[in-house]
Design a protein around this motif. Structure first.
Motif, PDB file in Angstrom:
ATOM      1  N   LEU A 238       0.829  -1.236   0.073  1.00  0.00           N
ATOM      2  CA  LEU A 238       0.008   0.033   0.068  1.00  0.00           C
ATOM      3  C   LEU A 238       0.786   1.216   0.047  1.00  0.00           C
ATOM      4  CD1 LEU A 238      -2.557  -1.141   2.598  1.00  0.00           C
ATOM      5  CD2 LEU A 238      -2.993  -1.117   0.187  1.00  0.00           C
ATOM      6  N   ASP A 239       1.764   1.041  -0.149  1.00  0.00           N
ATOM      7  CA  ASP A 239       3.224   2.226  -0.081  1.00  0.00           C
ATOM      8  C   ASP A 239       3.412   2.966   1.128  1.00  0.00           C
ATOM      9  OD1 ASP A 239       5.079   2.778  -1.842  1.00  0.00           O
ATOM     10  OD2 ASP A 239       4.118   4.840  -2.480  1.00  0.00           O
ATOM     11  N   VAL A 240       3.041   2.186   2.120  1.00  0.00           N
ATOM     12  CA  VAL A 240       3.062   2.855   3.501  1.00  0.00           C
ATOM     13  C   VAL A 240       4.454   2.312   4.063  1.00  0.00           C
ATOM     14  CG1 VAL A 240       1.903   2.731   5.971  1.00  0.00           C
ATOM     15  CG2 VAL A 240       0.664   2.998   3.726  1.00  0.00           C
ATOM     16  N   PRO A 241       5.057   3.081   4.763  1.00  0.00           N
ATOM     17  CA  PRO A 241       6.355   2.403   5.349  1.00  0.00           C
ATOM     18  C   PRO A 241       6.203   2.026   6.692  1.00  0.00           C
ATOM     19  CG  PRO A 241       6.322   4.918   5.484  1.00  0.00           C
ATOM     20  CD  PRO A 241       5.342   4.426   4.590  1.00  0.00           C
ATOM     21  N   VAL A 242       7.108   1.162   7.351  1.00  0.00           N
ATOM     22  CA  VAL A 242       6.665   0.384   8.446  1.00  0.00           C
ATOM     23  C   VAL A 242       7.749   0.916   9.592  1.00  0.00           C
ATOM     24  CG1 VAL A 242       5.713  -1.518   7.370  1.00  0.00           C
ATOM     25  CG2 VAL A 242       8.115  -1.349   7.334  1.00  0.00           C
ATOM     26  N   VAL A 243       7.430   0.749  10.865  1.00  0.00           N
ATOM     27  CA  VAL A 243       8.440   0.881  11.880  1.00  0.00           C
ATOM     28  C   VAL A 243       8.404  -0.323  12.592  1.00  0.00           C
ATOM     29  CG1 VAL A 243       9.015   2.185  14.089  1.00  0.00           C
ATOM     30  CG2 VAL A 243       7.898   3.134  12.132  1.00  0.00           C
ATOM     31  N   VAL A 244       9.236  -1.166  12.941  1.00  0.00           N
ATOM     32  CA  VAL A 244       9.444  -2.559  13.226  1.00  0.00           C
ATOM     33  C   VAL A 244      10.441  -3.028  14.182  1.00  0.00           C
ATOM     34  CG1 VAL A 244       9.574  -5.026  12.319  1.00  0.00           C
ATOM     35  CG2 VAL A 244       8.744  -3.311  10.995  1.00  0.00           C
ATOM     36  N   ASN A 245       9.909  -3.918  15.329  1.00  0.00           N
ATOM     37  CA  ASN A 245      10.701  -4.138  16.270  1.00  0.00           C
ATOM     38  C   ASN A 245      11.739  -4.960  15.668  1.00  0.00           C
ATOM     39  OD1 ASN A 245      11.728  -5.363  18.554  1.00  0.00           O
ATOM     40  ND2 ASN A 245       9.677  -5.484  19.665  1.00  0.00           N
ATOM     41  N   ARG A 246      12.987  -4.607  16.100  1.00  0.00           N
ATOM     42  CA  ARG A 246      14.094  -5.287  15.500  1.00  0.00           C
ATOM     43  C   ARG A 246      14.151  -6.884  15.811  1.00  0.00           C
ATOM     44  NH1 ARG A 246      18.611  -2.516  13.949  1.00  0.00           N
ATOM     45  NH2 ARG A 246      18.110  -0.851  15.419  1.00  0.00           N
ATOM     46  N   ALA A 247      13.418  -7.334  17.146  1.00  0.00           N
ATOM     47  CA  ALA A 247      13.699  -8.702  17.563  1.00  0.00           C
ATOM     48  C   ALA A 247      12.514  -9.556  17.045  1.00  0.00           C
ATOM     49  CB  ALA A 247      13.586  -8.571  18.880  1.00  0.00           C
ATOM     50  N   ILE A 248      11.786  -8.991  15.879  1.00  0.00           N
ATOM     51  CA  ILE A 248      10.585  -9.704  15.302  1.00  0.00           C
ATOM     52  C   ILE A 248      11.079 -11.056  14.717  1.00  0.00           C
ATOM     53  CG2 ILE A 248      10.525  -8.704  13.046  1.00  0.00           C
ATOM     54  CD1 ILE A 248       7.505  -8.617  13.142  1.00  0.00           C
ATOM     55  N   LEU A 249      10.486 -12.089  14.766  1.00  0.00           N
ATOM     56  CA  LEU A 249      11.010 -13.294  14.317  1.00  0.00           C
ATOM     57  C   LEU A 249      10.821 -13.411  12.707  1.00  0.00           C
ATOM     58  CD1 LEU A 249       9.387 -16.268  16.515  1.00  0.00           C
ATOM     59  CD2 LEU A 249      11.798 -15.308  16.462  1.00  0.00           C
ATOM     60  N   GLY A 250       9.898 -13.000  12.351  1.00  0.00           N
ATOM     61  CA  GLY A 250       9.603 -12.842  10.826  1.00  0.00           C
ATOM     62  C   GLY A 250       9.020 -11.697  10.235  1.00  0.00           C
ATOM     63  N   GLY A 251       9.566 -11.054   9.057  1.00  0.00           N
ATOM     64  CA  GLY A 251       9.167  -9.912   8.486  1.00  0.00           C
ATOM     65  C   GLY A 251      10.535  -8.838   8.559  1.00  0.00           C
ATOM     66  N   TRP A 252      11.526  -9.244   9.300  1.00  0.00           N
ATOM     67  CA  TRP A 252      12.611  -8.298   9.363  1.00  0.00           C
ATOM     68  C   TRP A 252      13.332  -8.177   8.106  1.00  0.00           C
ATOM     69  CZ3 TRP A 252      16.644 -10.950   7.630  1.00  0.00           C
ATOM     70  CH2 TRP A 252      16.843 -12.561   7.664  1.00  0.00           C
ATOM     71  N   GLN A 253      13.130  -9.286   7.048  1.00  0.00           N
ATOM     72  CA  GLN A 253      13.774  -9.196   5.767  1.00  0.00           C
ATOM     73  C   GLN A 253      13.152  -8.076   4.869  1.00  0.00           C
ATOM     74  OE1 GLN A 253      11.935 -11.414   7.266  1.00  0.00           O
ATOM     75  NE2 GLN A 253      10.657 -12.664   5.758  1.00  0.00           N
ATOM     76  N   TYR A 254      11.893  -7.584   5.404  1.00  0.00           N
ATOM     77  CA  TYR A 254      11.326  -6.525   4.431  1.00  0.00           C
ATOM     78  C   TYR A 254      11.949  -5.103   4.759  1.00  0.00           C
ATOM     79  CZ  TYR A 254       7.714  -9.947   3.850  1.00  0.00           C
ATOM     80  OH  TYR A 254       7.119 -11.333   3.454  1.00  0.00           O
ATOM     81  N   VAL A 255      12.544  -4.901   5.943  1.00  0.00           N
ATOM     82  CA  VAL A 255      13.024  -3.483   6.452  1.00  0.00           C
ATOM     83  C   VAL A 255      14.250  -3.358   6.018  1.00  0.00           C
ATOM     84  CG1 VAL A 255      13.147  -2.338   8.677  1.00  0.00           C
ATOM     85  CG2 VAL A 255      11.444  -3.906   8.561  1.00  0.00           C
ATOM     86  N   ASN A 256      14.320  -2.074   5.141  1.00  0.00           N
ATOM     87  CA  ASN A 256      15.592  -1.518   4.711  1.00  0.00           C
ATOM     88  C   ASN A 256      15.451  -0.039   4.370  1.00  0.00           C
ATOM     89  OD1 ASN A 256      14.321  -1.385   1.894  1.00  0.00           O
ATOM     90  ND2 ASN A 256      14.234  -3.440   2.256  1.00  0.00           N
ATOM     91  N   PRO A 257      16.144   0.653   4.053  1.00  0.00           N
ATOM     92  CA  PRO A 257      16.124   2.026   3.661  1.00  0.00           C
ATOM     93  C   PRO A 257      15.015   2.450   2.646  1.00  0.00           C
ATOM     94  CG  PRO A 257      18.331   1.571   3.621  1.00  0.00           C
ATOM     95  CD  PRO A 257      17.604   0.148   3.736  1.00  0.00           C
ATOM     96  N   PHE A 258      14.380   1.526   1.761  1.00  0.00           N
ATOM     97  CA  PHE A 258      13.318   1.773   0.975  1.00  0.00           C
ATOM     98  C   PHE A 258      12.015   1.624   1.624  1.00  0.00           C
ATOM     99  CE2 PHE A 258      17.183   0.193  -1.497  1.00  0.00           C
ATOM    100  CZ  PHE A 258      16.961   1.184  -2.555  1.00  0.00           C
ATOM    101  N   THR A 259      11.997   1.084   2.647  1.00  0.00           N
ATOM    102  CA  THR A 259      10.550   0.577   3.267  1.00  0.00           C
ATOM    103  C   THR A 259      10.364   0.800   4.666  1.00  0.00           C
ATOM    104  OG1 THR A 259      11.620  -1.377   4.021  1.00  0.00           O
ATOM    105  CG2 THR A 259      11.050  -1.718   1.775  1.00  0.00           C
ATOM    106  N   GLY A 260      11.390   1.188   5.639  1.00  0.00           N
ATOM    107  CA  GLY A 260      11.043   1.672   6.918  1.00  0.00           C
ATOM    108  C   GLY A 260      12.315   1.403   7.951  1.00  0.00           C
ATOM    109  N   VAL A 261      12.050   1.545   9.072  1.00  0.00           N
ATOM    110  CA  VAL A 261      13.434   1.304  10.054  1.00  0.00           C
ATOM    111  C   VAL A 261      12.753   0.431  11.176  1.00  0.00           C
ATOM    112  CG1 VAL A 261      13.886   3.745   9.570  1.00  0.00           C
ATOM    113  CG2 VAL A 261      12.192   3.301  11.483  1.00  0.00           C
TER     114      VAL A 261
END
Length: 329
Positions: A238-261
């Protein structure tokens, strides 16, 4: 696995895997692009009910081969499974873990691929949604101002644990106090203490939830025990960036400078949200370039083809759909 709210998933054919409390199945069929069944089934959660034990036996008698997919909390790690030896049952694993040796059986090939990788940007498209705010009783108000930050939680205790409500509440309280941003919690835990400056609503139908997320400036994801957070993948589509807990089991692979922090806890959540709101990112373009049904399905096909030379050579990719056998719905 993100069961989200309402149905929680787009369960249309070829988009991925549907799941809901009333119709949950631990088995996922591997199909061709046209829906033709292939001789593989993925096991994504413990097999605990009598109906599911019977279904597993029926699939085995039919000659189906099994692979595992990490979708339910920390499954198949010891705290999140039953007494079954899933290392013997499953010939390979699709997983989401940074450290798979801590969760997966020691033998068999592994592939870093999640169910949420199959989220389809062509279906989860902001251009197809009536974006707007959430009105009274959770109803949508097209064109009205939406929230800046959305967090999707859950009412049941197990879902609150998966979504990490205790940390979410602490972080959202600080965000409201220190930033003045409009904050919305969807599927808020029942009976929790109100948070000043944070609006809480109940579950929303899947398309309404997508519209609300599409109208936000960021999705806040404090979860740790979440193996395939589809709502995270949907936000990116949906073109919405994400703020994600660094300790998350899955989904960490989606977080990068193009997508969120990432953030690490209550003390840096405000800074992380401010950073993502100030950045210029392209989450939808990044997700479409790396994931989606065709790309994820091609990766899974390569893995299974290395184990099974009976798979048709004409296949370009596979899809995942919920098993519809007796006792599974």
């Amino acid at each position: 696995m993100d069961l989200a709210v309402g149905t929680g998933l787009d369960t249309g054919a070829g988009t991925g895997v549907g799941a809901g409390q009333g119709g949950y199945t631990p088995f996922v069929r591997v199909t061709g692009p046209g829906g033709e069944q292939l001789p593989w089934v993925l096991v994504r959660a413990p097999v605990v009910t009598r109906a599911h034990h019977l279904r597993l036996a029926a699939l085995a008698r039919a000659g189906v081969r099994f692979a595992g997919v990490t979708s339910h909390l920390g499954f198949p790690g010891p705290p999140w499974r039953d007494e079954r030896d899933y290392g013997l049952l499953c010939e390979a694993w699709l997983h989401c873990f940074r450290d798979p040796e801590h969760f997966l059986p020691p033998d068999g090939p592994r592939l870093l691929t999640s169910e949420s990788d199959f989220t389809d940007p062509l279906r989860v498209d902001p251009a197809r949604l009536a974006v707007g705010a959430v009105g009274a009783a959770g109803a949508g108000t097209e064109g009205a101002a939406g929230p800046d930050i959305v967090h999707v939680s859950g009412r049941e205790p197990w879902r609150q644990e998966a979504k990490n409500w205790p940390l979410a509440a602490r972080c959202l309280r600080r965000l409201a106090r220190e930033t003045g941003l409009r904050i919305l919690v969807v599927d808020a835990p029942a009976g929790v203490e109100p948070i000043c400056g944070v609006r809480m609503v109940g579950p929303l139908p899947w398309r309404r939830l997508l519209a609300v997320i599409a109208g936000a400036r960021a999705l806040f994801v404090p979860a740790v025990i979440d193996a395939s957070p589809r709502v995270l993948a949907e936000a990116l589509c949906l073109d919405v960036p994400v703020v994600v807990n660094r300790a998350i089991l899955g989904g960490w692979q989606y977080v990068n400078p193009f997508t969120g922090v990432f953030f690490d806890g209550e003390d840096d959540a405000v800074a992380a949200v401010r950073a993502v709101l100030d950045a210029r990112q392209r989450p939808r373009a990044w997700f479409a370039a790396h994931h989606g049904p065709a790309r994820a399905g091609a990766r899974v096909l390569r893995l299974l083809s290395a184990l099974d030379d009976s798979l048709p050579g004409s296949l370009t990719h596979v899809l995942l759909t919920p098993d519809q056998g007796p006792g599974t719905r």
